[in-house]
Motif scaffolding. Structure first.
Motif, PDB file in Angstrom:
ATOM      1  N   GLU A  80       0.823  -1.211   0.000  1.00 14.06           N
ATOM      2  CA  GLU A  80       0.000   0.000   0.000  1.00 14.06           C
ATOM      3  C   GLU A  80       0.859   1.263   0.000  1.00 14.06           C
ATOM      4  O   GLU A  80       0.482   2.282  -0.584  1.00 14.06           O
ATOM      5  N   VAL A  81       2.017   1.201   0.634  1.00 18.62           N
ATOM      6  CA  VAL A  81       2.920   2.349   0.612  1.00 18.62           C
ATOM      7  C   VAL A  81       3.566   2.481  -0.765  1.00 18.62           C
ATOM      8  O   VAL A  81       3.630   3.580  -1.341  1.00 18.62           O
ATOM      9  N   THR A  83       2.525   1.600  -3.657  1.00 21.01           N
ATOM     10  CA  THR A  83       1.592   2.013  -4.712  1.00 21.01           C
ATOM     11  C   THR A  83       1.021   3.412  -4.496  1.00 21.01           C
ATOM     12  O   THR A  83       0.354   3.946  -5.382  1.00 21.01           O
ATOM     13  N   PHE A  84       1.296   4.006  -3.358  1.00 25.77           N
ATOM     14  CA  PHE A  84       0.760   5.327  -3.063  1.00 25.77           C
ATOM     15  C   PHE A  84       1.545   6.425  -3.782  1.00 25.77           C
ATOM     16  O   PHE A  84       0.983   7.443  -4.195  1.00 25.77           O
ATOM     17  N   TYR A  85       2.843   6.239  -3.937  1.00 25.73           N
ATOM     18  CA  TYR A  85       3.731   7.291  -4.426  1.00 25.73           C
ATOM     19  C   TYR A  85       3.999   7.152  -5.924  1.00 25.73           C
ATOM     20  O   TYR A  85       4.233   6.065  -6.434  1.00 25.73           O
ATOM     21  N   ALA A 324       4.688  12.945  -4.234  1.00 25.66           N
ATOM     22  CA  ALA A 324       3.318  13.081  -3.723  1.00 25.66           C
ATOM     23  C   ALA A 324       3.148  14.504  -3.199  1.00 25.66           C
ATOM     24  O   ALA A 324       3.698  14.845  -2.146  1.00 25.66           O
ATOM     25  N   CYS A 327       2.269  15.443   0.458  1.00 30.03           N
ATOM     26  CA  CYS A 327       3.243  15.388   1.538  1.00 30.03           C
ATOM     27  C   CYS A 327       3.820  16.756   1.877  1.00 30.03           C
ATOM     28  O   CYS A 327       4.617  16.878   2.810  1.00 30.03           O
ATOM     29  N   SER A 336       4.733  10.318   6.082  1.00 25.22           N
ATOM     30  CA  SER A 336       5.689   9.792   5.105  1.00 25.22           C
ATOM     31  C   SER A 336       7.051   9.538   5.743  1.00 25.22           C
ATOM     32  O   SER A 336       7.706   8.524   5.447  1.00 25.22           O
ATOM     33  N   LYS A 340       4.976   5.688   5.960  1.00 24.33           N
ATOM     34  CA  LYS A 340       3.588   5.349   5.649  1.00 24.33           C
ATOM     35  C   LYS A 340       3.123   6.104   4.403  1.00 24.33           C
ATOM     36  O   LYS A 340       3.864   6.898   3.823  1.00 24.33           O
ATOM     37  N   ARG A 341       1.892   5.847   4.001  1.00 21.40           N
ATOM     38  CA  ARG A 341       1.282   6.669   2.965  1.00 21.40           C
ATOM     39  C   ARG A 341       1.149   8.099   3.502  1.00 21.40           C
ATOM     40  O   ARG A 341       0.851   8.304   4.669  1.00 21.40           O
ATOM     41  N   CYS A 498      -4.985  12.648  -2.125  1.00 22.13           N
ATOM     42  CA  CYS A 498      -4.559  11.379  -1.517  1.00 22.13           C
ATOM     43  C   CYS A 498      -5.695  10.375  -1.455  1.00 22.13           C
ATOM     44  O   CYS A 498      -5.458   9.180  -1.247  1.00 22.13           O
ATOM     45  N   GLN A 500      -8.097  10.198   0.791  1.00 21.10           N
ATOM     46  CA  GLN A 500      -8.570   9.850   2.142  1.00 21.10           C
ATOM     47  C   GLN A 500      -9.993  10.326   2.401  1.00 21.10           C
ATOM     48  O   GLN A 500     -10.789   9.590   2.984  1.00 21.10           O
TER      49      GLN A 500
END
Length: 560
Positions: A80-81, A83-85, A324, A327, A336, A340-341, A498, A500
């Motif tokens: 998950e981390v 694929t977030f960036y 990202a 961030c 980050s 983490k994401r 993001c 969220q």
């Protein structure tokens, strides 16, 4: 300050047995070789992902499984981390790997105005299948638009031929230019202020008061008084941490890069003085991944500082972003740094009370710290003595767009955009007439040239639905349309959300669709904008509607 690393978090409970897939022996050996003696800690996940990405130009499933095993983490957490960036290329089993070379073409507003679309259209056919050409959000070089990044090597004023030559030469890494290195900085009186602090010749209370008297405010965009922030954090229980934000992802902003590329130790000394004043135990510097040249400079100069320290130093950690924009928000940056994401936290509690690793955290933009030494040496009155139109201080304006001299211009706070263009930017480009401007980057709204006499500073633009933010001023001419600018910016926000919170995730995508319509549904856009402003968790969703609202208010002729 001392060189003993103070424990700042409890170790997470180790699993008795790793669950999930068993790592492949070869992949495990490759990951272990890359990590070497580096600690296998959760907060270093992104750093370790970078090592794999840099070596193999991708993140294969086998390597992710092996990394999860090395860090004793669930594969889902690692995945998950990763694929977030944006800058991590995760390749699933059975998928073709990305091309060996990636060319990123900035498509944000300044580059779009300078011809990025043509580059994106022509480069794939010219470079062939061995090179991947993809659009990218702002890379922090708006003064040199259009910009293409070949590997990690930015090409200013990019042309098709220029990109082709760099790709053929495999010039994938940026070479830092000339800057003021450690030895020369020390010869010029550098770190004398820090030495005085640690020798007891300076009182931290007087330093805090001097910062307050100077009127220096946070120059990352929020504008919170620096001296007051030091006092608030100093009053919190130890150990306290410092997190420096150099994620500078706001389209139109590049001042932090400008100063880092020229005088990195002025920032580092200001950072260490702030750390001493606020009683900081450890320092974390978060640098955006697009600034590979700045990273090379900081790695070299921090090493030189440690090798011949002027006095006792706290532990300094340099952390690398991964593409990202979110961030840049202080709590997302902290997430980050923790590996983490980068998702913003709900507040309260605020980071000054519960921040990095759960500790009280002093969070600062790089440029804010850059001014600390000069303010303390010259006195608070020196900094406060600058300014126009009843404003105080200096501002580093990142200027891009249709002017003769784009770049970072240090000017009095409160200067108007018309004065800025005439006195610092060499006027408008030939054949271009001043039509509109963005006073604060992508988030700060858009104003017509007829409103070019408003002082540019904190608290002067809110009445017009705009703000100065990080002082990124983007200039449009009669050849541009504010509606096109708003559409470009909303595309950026939709890509960078993001995800969220629903108001931002869904709102930016919905707004972009509405902006693509031949005729804008202004009633619906107003309603949607208000929901995003009221209900989004962080400033991305809250500020994303500003350009759209500005166009509907100040450019009705473009919508007729």
């Amino acid at each position: 300050m001392n060189q003993v690393i103070i424990p700042i978090k409890a170790e997470r409970k180790q699993r008795s047995k790793l669950k999930g897939r068993t790592p492949d022996a070869q992949a495990l050996a490759e990951v272990r070789a890359l990590l070497g003696d580096a600690p296998r800690r959760r907060d270093l996940l992104i750093e370790h992902l970078h090592k794999i990405q840099d070596r193999y130009a991708q993140l294969r499933a086998g390597h992710l499984v092996a990394l999860a095993a090395e860090l004793n983490m669930a594969l889902a957490e690692v995945y998950e981390v990763a694929t977030f960036y944006h800058h991590f290329d995760v390749v699933k089993e059975g998928e073709a790997p990305p091309a060996a070379i990636t060319v990123r073409v900035c498509e944000s507003l300044a580059c779009a105005m300078a011809g990025a679309k043509e580059l994106l259209e022509k480069l794939p056919a010219i470079l062939g299948r061995e090179v991947r050409v993809i659009p990218a959000p702002c890379v922090g070089r708006c003064e040199a638009a259009p910009v293409a990044v070949i590997g990690q090597n930015p090409l200013p004023h990019a042309s098709v031929d220029g990109v082709r030559k760099l790709v053929a030469a495999k010039a994938l890494k940026q070479k830092p230019g000339k800057y003021l290195a450690y030895a020369e900085y020390r010869r010029n009186g550098g770190y004398a202020m820090l030495q005085q602090c640690l020798a007891g010749k300076r009182d931290y209370r007087k330093l805090m008061q001097a910062m307050e008297d100077s009127g220096l405010r946070g120059l990352g965009g929020a504008g919170f008084p620096a001296g007051r922030k030091w006092k608030l954090v100093r009053a919190e229980p130890e150990p306290r941490l410092l997190a420096v934000n150099i994620d500078e992802g706001e389209p139109g902003t590049f001042k932090d890069r400008y100063y880092l590329e020229r005088d990195p130790h002025r920032f580092l000394e200001g950072m260490l003085v702030a750390a001493w004043t606020a009683g900081i135990a450890e320092v974390y510097i978060y640098l955006r991944d697009e600034y590979a040249g700045c990273r090379a400079i900081l790695e070299k100069e921090i090493a030189a500082l440690r090798a011949d320290p002027p006095c006792a130093l706290p532990p300094i950690h340099l952390r690398r972003g991964a593409g990202a924009y979110i961030c840049g928000e202080e709590s997302a940056m902290i997430e980050s740094i923790e590996g983490k994401r980068g998702m913003p936290r709900l507040r309260p509690p605020y980071v000054a009370q519960v921040g990095l690793f759960g500790r009280p955290t002093l969070e600062h933009n790089m440029e804010t710290l850059y001014w600390v030494r000069e303010i303390l040496e010259r006195g608070a009155a020196w900094f406060a003595g600058h300014g126009r139109h009843d404003r105080k201080g200096l501002r580093s304006f990142s200027v891009s767009g249709r002017v003769n001299k784009p770049g970072v211009h240090l000017a009095p706070a409160g200067i108007t955009v018309k004065e800025l263009i005439a006195e610092y930017c060499g006027g408008m480009m030939a054949g271009h007439e001043f039509y509109a401007y963005l006073p604060g980057g992508a988030s700060g709204g858009i104003l017509p040239a007829s409103m070019g006499d408003i002082p540019l500073d904190f608290d002067t633009l809110q009445a017009y639905g705009c703000f100065i933010g990080s002082a990124a001023v983007m200039i449009l001419s009669q050849r541009d349309r504010a509606t096109d600018a708003a559409r470009n910016l909303m595309h950026f926000f939709a890509e960078e959300s993001c995800g969220q919170c629903t108001p931002c995730r869904v709102g930016t995508a919905k707004a972009l669709k509405l902006l693509d319509e031949p005729k804008w549904n202004q009633a619906l856009l107003n309603e949607l904008s208000q929901v995003m402003i009221d209900a989004s968790i962080c400033g991305l969703g809250q500020a994303a509607p500003n350009p759209v609202l500005s166009v509907m208010k100040y450019f009705p002729h473009e919508l007729a």
